[in-house]
Design a protein around this motif. Structure first.
Motif, mmCIF file in Angstrom:
data_model
loop_
_atom_site.group_PDB
_atom_site.id
_atom_site.type_symbol
_atom_site.label_atom_id
_atom_site.label_comp_id
_atom_site.label_asym_id
_atom_site.label_seq_id
_atom_site.Cartn_x
_atom_site.Cartn_y
_atom_site.Cartn_z
ATOM 1 N N LEU A 158 -6.185 7.003 -11.430
ATOM 2 C CA LEU A 158 -6.353 7.862 -12.594
ATOM 3 C C LEU A 158 -6.377 9.328 -12.153
ATOM 4 N N VAL A 159 -5.734 10.170 -12.921
ATOM 5 C CA VAL A 159 -5.760 11.606 -12.665
ATOM 6 C C VAL A 159 -6.717 12.223 -13.675
ATOM 7 N N LEU A 160 -7.908 12.567 -13.224
ATOM 8 C CA LEU A 160 -8.956 13.067 -14.107
ATOM 9 C C LEU A 160 -9.497 14.373 -13.546
ATOM 10 N N GLU A 161 -8.875 15.464 -13.943
ATOM 11 C CA GLU A 161 -9.299 16.770 -13.449
ATOM 12 C C GLU A 161 -10.720 17.080 -13.932
ATOM 13 N N HIS A 162 -11.497 17.659 -13.033
ATOM 14 C CA HIS A 162 -12.849 18.147 -13.342
ATOM 15 C C HIS A 162 -13.821 17.021 -13.716
ATOM 16 N N ILE A 163 -13.487 15.787 -13.380
ATOM 17 C CA ILE A 163 -14.397 14.666 -13.610
ATOM 18 C C ILE A 163 -14.686 14.012 -12.259
ATOM 19 N N ASP A 164 -15.940 13.987 -11.881
ATOM 20 C CA ASP A 164 -16.351 13.392 -10.613
ATOM 21 C C ASP A 164 -16.290 11.874 -10.737
ATOM 22 N N THR A 165 -15.483 11.227 -9.900
ATOM 23 C CA THR A 165 -15.323 9.777 -9.966
ATOM 24 C C THR A 165 -15.612 9.130 -8.616
ATOM 25 N N ARG A 166 -16.105 7.909 -8.689
ATOM 26 C CA ARG A 166 -16.281 7.067 -7.506
ATOM 27 C C ARG A 166 -15.544 5.769 -7.799
ATOM 28 N N VAL A 167 -14.497 5.477 -7.004
ATOM 29 C CA VAL A 167 -13.593 4.372 -7.304
ATOM 30 C C VAL A 167 -13.778 3.255 -6.285
ATOM 31 N N THR A 168 -14.032 2.050 -6.787
ATOM 32 C CA THR A 168 -14.190 0.848 -5.971
ATOM 33 C C THR A 168 -13.074 -0.128 -6.315
ATOM 34 N N GLY A 169 -12.572 -0.857 -5.320
ATOM 35 C CA GLY A 169 -11.496 -1.813 -5.541
ATOM 36 C C GLY A 169 -11.953 -3.241 -5.360
ATOM 37 N N ALA A 170 -11.305 -4.151 -6.085
ATOM 38 C CA ALA A 170 -11.553 -5.589 -5.950
ATOM 39 C C ALA A 170 -10.267 -6.326 -6.276
ATOM 40 N N ASP A 171 -9.969 -7.347 -5.477
ATOM 41 C CA ASP A 171 -8.738 -8.103 -5.708
ATOM 42 C C ASP A 171 -8.807 -9.428 -4.959
ATOM 43 N N GLU A 172 -7.810 -10.275 -5.229
ATOM 44 C CA GLU A 172 -7.657 -11.510 -4.492
ATOM 45 C C GLU A 172 -7.248 -11.182 -3.051
ATOM 46 N N ASP A 173 -7.607 -12.066 -2.129
ATOM 47 C CA ASP A 173 -7.253 -11.850 -0.728
ATOM 48 C C ASP A 173 -5.835 -12.358 -0.488
ATOM 49 N N HIS A 174 -4.913 -11.410 -0.374
ATOM 50 C CA HIS A 174 -3.492 -11.713 -0.192
ATOM 51 C C HIS A 174 -2.942 -10.710 0.816
ATOM 52 N N PRO A 175 -2.102 -11.138 1.764
ATOM 53 C CA PRO A 175 -1.612 -10.209 2.793
ATOM 54 C C PRO A 175 -0.978 -8.943 2.234
ATOM 55 N N ALA A 176 -0.162 -9.072 1.176
ATOM 56 C CA ALA A 176 0.496 -7.891 0.612
ATOM 57 C C ALA A 176 -0.516 -6.924 0.018
ATOM 58 N N ILE A 177 -1.570 -7.456 -0.600
ATOM 59 C CA ILE A 177 -2.604 -6.607 -1.189
ATOM 60 C C ILE A 177 -3.418 -5.930 -0.100
ATOM 61 N N ARG A 178 -3.731 -6.665 0.954
ATOM 62 C CA ARG A 178 -4.494 -6.087 2.058
ATOM 63 C C ARG A 178 -3.743 -4.917 2.686
ATOM 64 N N ARG A 179 -2.425 -5.033 2.820
ATOM 65 C CA ARG A 179 -1.642 -3.936 3.391
ATOM 66 C C ARG A 179 -1.709 -2.699 2.507
ATOM 67 N N VAL A 180 -1.641 -2.892 1.188
ATOM 68 C CA VAL A 180 -1.718 -1.757 0.269
ATOM 69 C C VAL A 180 -3.092 -1.103 0.339
ATOM 70 N N LEU A 181 -4.134 -1.916 0.378
ATOM 71 C CA LEU A 181 -5.493 -1.389 0.397
ATOM 72 C C LEU A 181 -5.738 -0.524 1.622
ATOM 73 N N GLU A 182 -5.186 -0.910 2.738
ATOM 74 C CA GLU A 182 -5.395 -0.153 3.960
ATOM 75 C C GLU A 182 -4.772 1.242 3.889
ATOM 76 N N GLU A 183 -3.837 1.445 2.934
ATOM 77 C CA GLU A 183 -3.165 2.735 2.800
ATOM 78 C C GLU A 183 -3.704 3.569 1.648
ATOM 79 N N ARG A 184 -4.557 2.970 0.793
ATOM 80 C CA ARG A 184 -5.078 3.711 -0.363
ATOM 81 C C ARG A 184 -6.208 4.635 0.077
ATOM 82 N N ALA A 185 -6.113 5.886 -0.358
ATOM 83 C CA ALA A 185 -7.122 6.873 0.017
ATOM 84 C C ALA A 185 -8.112 7.149 -1.103
ATOM 85 N N ASP A 186 -7.866 6.582 -2.299
ATOM 86 C CA ASP A 186 -8.719 6.911 -3.445
ATOM 87 C C ASP A 186 -9.919 5.986 -3.569
ATOM 88 N N LEU A 187 -9.977 4.908 -2.782
ATOM 89 C CA LEU A 187 -11.057 3.938 -2.908
ATOM 90 C C LEU A 187 -12.159 4.230 -1.890
#
Length: 239
Positions: free
Chosen positions: A43-72
């Motif tokens: 989400l692009v939310l200017e001037h709003i302080d956010t804390r973002v947590t992720g949750a998903d099924e354990d899948h190799p493709a998802i794990r690779r994406v998570l390792e590259e996400r900087a917003d979580l």
């Protein structure tokens, strides 16, 4: 009433609804749960302080994406029926292309809703099982999906992820679910975003599936976009 919108308009819709949600409230941090982490569209939310947590099924493709996400700031993978999610911990749940690829989808969604604070929002995107795209996705055998995937999608697209498509992954299924839980759907729209449409052969297959089903499974959309509100009052089933 549903309508078809562009991807850009959809992003504006989510941001607009969140800004409306926090308008007039005391300034504080907004706690966001991203359920479905394979699609990196924070989400692009200017001037709003956010804390973002992720949750998903354990899948190799998802794990690779998570390792590259900087917003979580934190994330967990596993069975979403049991992964630790403290009750009433989040103001917003961003539910991205998850419900169509998990089993026991209603149980998973119930669990996510328990972690949402009263008055909170669910920003939902899911592939529609009642679309021509959804029909092809769920009927194509797994080995063939894996064989065709890289040739049908843009480079870097994670997957192929499971294609389960329980009844909840449809407009009728979601409306019935929300009615039974006392949830309010404030926005209900249709979009075109299926990754296999990026190649001519994928778009042709979707059009053919629609034609062979006499439009019962339409090619006009493949994604359902909804904004769902959890009520404040104590009569709601899920609090």
């Amino acid at each position: 009433m549903s309508e078809v919108r562009s991807v850009a308009q959809r992003g504006d819709l989510f941001g607009q609804r969140v800004r409306e949600h926090v308008a007039g409230q005391p300034m504080r941090r907004l706690d966001v749960l991203v359920a479905g982490c394979a699609h990196d569209e924070p989400l692009v939310l200017e001037h709003i302080d956010t804390r973002v947590t992720g949750a998903d099924e354990d899948h190799p493709a998802i794990r690779r994406v998570l390792e590259e996400r900087a917003d979580l700031v934190a994330w967990q993978l596993g069975d979403l029926r049991s992964v630790p999610l403290p009750p009433r911990s989040f103001d917003i749940i961003q539910l991205s292309f998850l419900l169509e690829r998990v089993r026991h989808a209603e149980l998973v969604f119930d669990r996510l809703l328990q972690s949402l604070r009263p008055g909170g929002l669910v920003l939902l995107r899911m592939r529609d099982r009642r679309s021509a795209y959804g029909l092809l996705d769920r009927l194509t055998p797994g080995p063939l999906r894996r064989l065709l995937w890289r040739g049908l999608v843009r480079p870097g697209t994670p997957g192929p992820l499971p294609a389960v498509y329980e009844p909840l992954a449809s407009s009728d299924g979601m409306h019935a679910f929300c009615l039974s839980r006392g949830l309010m759907i404030t926005d209900d729209e249709r979009d075109l975003s299926g990754p296999a449409r990026s190649r001519r052969i994928g778009a042709a297959a979707v059009a053919l599936a629609s034609k062979l089903t006499s439009g019962y499974f339409p090619a006009s959309h493949d994604e359902i976009t909804m904004v769902i509100r959890k009520p404040q009052h104590h009569f709601a089933r899920l609090l």
